[in-house]
Design an enzyme around this catalytic site. Structure first.
Site, mmCIF file in Angstrom:
data_model
loop_
_atom_site.group_PDB
_atom_site.id
_atom_site.type_symbol
_atom_site.label_atom_id
_atom_site.label_comp_id
_atom_site.label_asym_id
_atom_site.label_seq_id
_atom_site.Cartn_x
_atom_site.Cartn_y
_atom_site.Cartn_z
ATOM 1 N N ASP A 89 -54.592 -34.748 51.986
ATOM 2 C CA ASP A 89 -54.506 -36.202 51.957
ATOM 3 C C ASP A 89 -54.552 -36.643 50.501
ATOM 4 O O ASP A 89 -55.337 -36.107 49.705
ATOM 5 C CB ASP A 89 -55.683 -36.831 52.705
ATOM 6 C CG ASP A 89 -55.683 -36.503 54.197
ATOM 7 O OD1 ASP A 89 -54.706 -35.889 54.668
ATOM 8 O OD2 ASP A 89 -56.656 -36.867 54.877
ATOM 9 N N ASP B 44 -53.116 -41.318 66.767
ATOM 10 C CA ASP B 44 -54.521 -41.214 66.376
ATOM 11 C C ASP B 44 -55.343 -41.991 67.393
ATOM 12 O O ASP B 44 -55.164 -43.203 67.540
ATOM 13 C CB ASP B 44 -54.721 -41.781 64.975
ATOM 14 C CG ASP B 44 -53.800 -41.121 63.958
ATOM 15 O OD1 ASP B 44 -53.597 -39.898 64.061
ATOM 16 O OD2 ASP B 44 -53.296 -41.823 63.068
#
EC number: 5.3.1.16
Length: 250
Positions: free
Chosen positions: A7, A129
């Site tokens: 990330d 998600d």
């Protein structure tokens, strides 16, 4: 398949705890060197999340991502803040294998379905998600997990999974149990077992909570197609090489 992930916020390798930007850990690592290490250990697909872009699509780290793709020899999938077709074509043009679409699949499913038709099922991956509530409902979050999308995972997948005659079917989907993300508490294998059984034509990527090689083996047994591993690799819980020994690349 083992899918190492990093990330990125403002060019730095980071991890968030349960998707919370206020709970950020920054690692003193070169993104390219880290991804090259994963590649050299045998990874065939790498996952990059542009968290700056997820929070503000106008600040997407396209220059950095372009440099990373150019410096690597394996397939790359990229997500974070993809809101327009221009952004999709831009990523594909710089050599990204697959573009990961999150919030937009909830907010504008018809638009994302048109991209599946235009670019093909291998070029698009949905990122679903989910927050699982007390009733067991899988509610899809949007906008970098900063808000709830209001749709259940099943209702969203149904829009993509049962296409009309002219619709390209969904092939790749990444599912994260937000309660597990960045926690090293183990994967929600029951979730992936359920999804793989319910939607066998979709290649499910599992994400969130991976801490040990036992977790890797458990996700493999769930019949998911791949596993995203981020934090566990960054803090040296195990190596990519060891993970691949548990789950050889197809």
């Amino acid at each position: 398949m083992i899918i190492p992930a990093i990330d990125l916020i403002d060019g730095q390798v980071v991890r968030l705890y349960q998707g919370d930007y206020d709970k950020q850990t920054t690692f003193d690592l070169s993104p390219l060197a880290q991804l090259k290490s994963y590649q050299d250990q045998g990874a065939k697909l790498l996952h990059i999340v542009d968290l700056t872009g997820a929070k503000d699509p106008n600040q997407r780290q396209i220059k950095l991502i372009s440099e990373l793709v150019a410096g690597l020899d394996v397939d790359i999938q990229v997500g974070g803040g993809i809101r327009s077709e221009q952004q999709v074509t831009e990523l594909l043009a710089i050599g990204v294998k697959r573009v990961v679409i999150g919030s937009l699949a909830v907010k504008e499913p018809e638009l994302v379905k048109s991209w599946l038709n235009k670019y093909g099922s291998d070029a698009i991956c949905l990122a679903l998600d989910v927050n699982i509530n007390a009733n067991g409902e899988k509610i899809v979050a949007v906008s970098g997990w900063q808000s709830a999308g209001g749709k259940t995972l099943e209702s969203l997948v149904a829009e993509f999974e049962r296409p009309g005659s002219k619709q390209t079917a969904l092939k790749h989907a990444l599912v994260t149990d937000i309660s597990r993300d960045g926690t090293l508490t183990g994967a929600n294998t029951a979730l992936y077992t359920e999804l793989a059984a319910a939607y066998p034509t979709i290649l499910w990527q599992a994400s969130g909570g991976i801490a040990t090689l036992d977790d890797v083996s458990a996700v493999k047994d769930s019949k998911a197609a791949g596993i995203i591993i981020g934090k566990a690799l960054l803090i040296n819980q195990f190596t990519v090489e060891e993970a691949i020994q548990c789950w050889p690349n197809a």
